[in-house]
Design a protein around this motif. Structure first.
Motif: not given
Length: 275
Positions: A68-80, A25-36
């Motif tokens: 900028a990833n919090v909310g739109r991607q599947v990450y929270s403030v504590s993940d920053i 799996l190449v990339g774990a951002g907007g598409n990648g994290a959800q794809m995982a």
């Protein structure tokens, strides 16, 4: 010569039904994290349906979670500040009891000698340059990859394409192979086309460049293609183009006539052979 028909279909490479399927799996951002997350659910489903060993995923991403990833991607403030690939895979391993791997590096820069080669590569990258690197590697002699599943999107549109970078063939008909995203959309290989890959520094700027739910739709289609391929053993469509503004989805049929309309020309067989 093979002509386009209404009932053409692609059948799964049977070797993928006999043992554990290795996925990069190449990339774990907007598409990648959800794809995982979709791949983890697919692993559970395949085992329940009788697949002998399910999936093993190795995720690659050098980026860290930003505000900028919090909310739109599947990450929270504590993940920053945490690496996206490592964070995502660790969570899935704990939740589903998996033994998947993550490498906090760019895919093409990673040394993959410690890991067996993949059967399937899933790309969730945000630049044409990254796709060009993957294309070059997968179309190289002896890449050993059965399928390349690519997810890509803009603010409100996207495309999902499952292709075969190359395989052994008993015939000389190149149409027997599913074309990949870089063949249906050759502009991705054109280095002269400028692209804006500057990172967003806020959630508002991030939403201005990509809609809130475009990633969700793209990922669900990608997951559906893999689920159909493994659960039924065949596909009659191997891609889809989506447009959220028009509220439309258009399938890409397993059909040389459709591929020709994308501008794909009949190609000479390369004689590539994968394990």
């Amino acid at each position: 010569r093979k002509e386009a028909t209404a009932d053409m279909e692609h059948r799964i490479n049977p070797s993928l039904l006999r043992g554990r399927v290795r996925i990069h799996l190449v990339g774990a951002g907007g598409n990648g994290a959800q794809m995982a997350h979709c791949l983890a659910r697919l692993d559970v489903a395949l085992r329940a349906l009788g697949h002998p060993a399910g999936l093993h995923v190795t995720a690659y991403d050098a980026d860290r979670v930003s505000e900028a990833n919090v909310g739109r991607q599947v990450y929270s403030v504590s993940d920053i500040g945490q690496n996206k690939a490592v964070l995502t895979v660790n969570r899935l391993n704990q939740f589903y009891g998996l033994d998947w791997d993550a490498l906090p590096t760019r895919y093409m820069a990673a040394s993959r000698t410690r890991h067996p080669g993949p059967h399937i590569v899933v790309t969730c990258v945000d630049s044409a340059a990254s796709r060009r690197e993957v294309h070059k590697a997968l179309f190289g002699q002896g890449s050993g990859v059965h399928y390349w599943l690519d997810l890509g999107n803009t603010e409100a549109t996207g495309q999902i394409v499952l292709g075969e970078p190359g395989r052994c063939r008993s015939t000389t008909d190149e149409w027997d192979r599913l074309p990949c995203v870089t063949e249906l959309f050759p502009q991705l290989l054109d280095e002269r086309i400028a692209e804006d890959d500057m990172p967003s520094c806020s959630v508002r700027m991030s939403l201005a460049s990509q809609g809130l739910f475009v990633n969700d739709l793209v990922v669900r289609w990608a997951g559906q293609f893999l689920y159909e391929l493994f659960s039924t053993g065949l596909l009659r469509q191997h891609g889809v183009v989506v447009n959220l503004d028009a509220k439309r989805c258009g399938p890409i049929d397993v059909d040389p006539g459709v591929w020709k309309r994308f501008g794909l020309k009949r190609r000479r067989p390369r004689g590539l052979c994968v394990a």
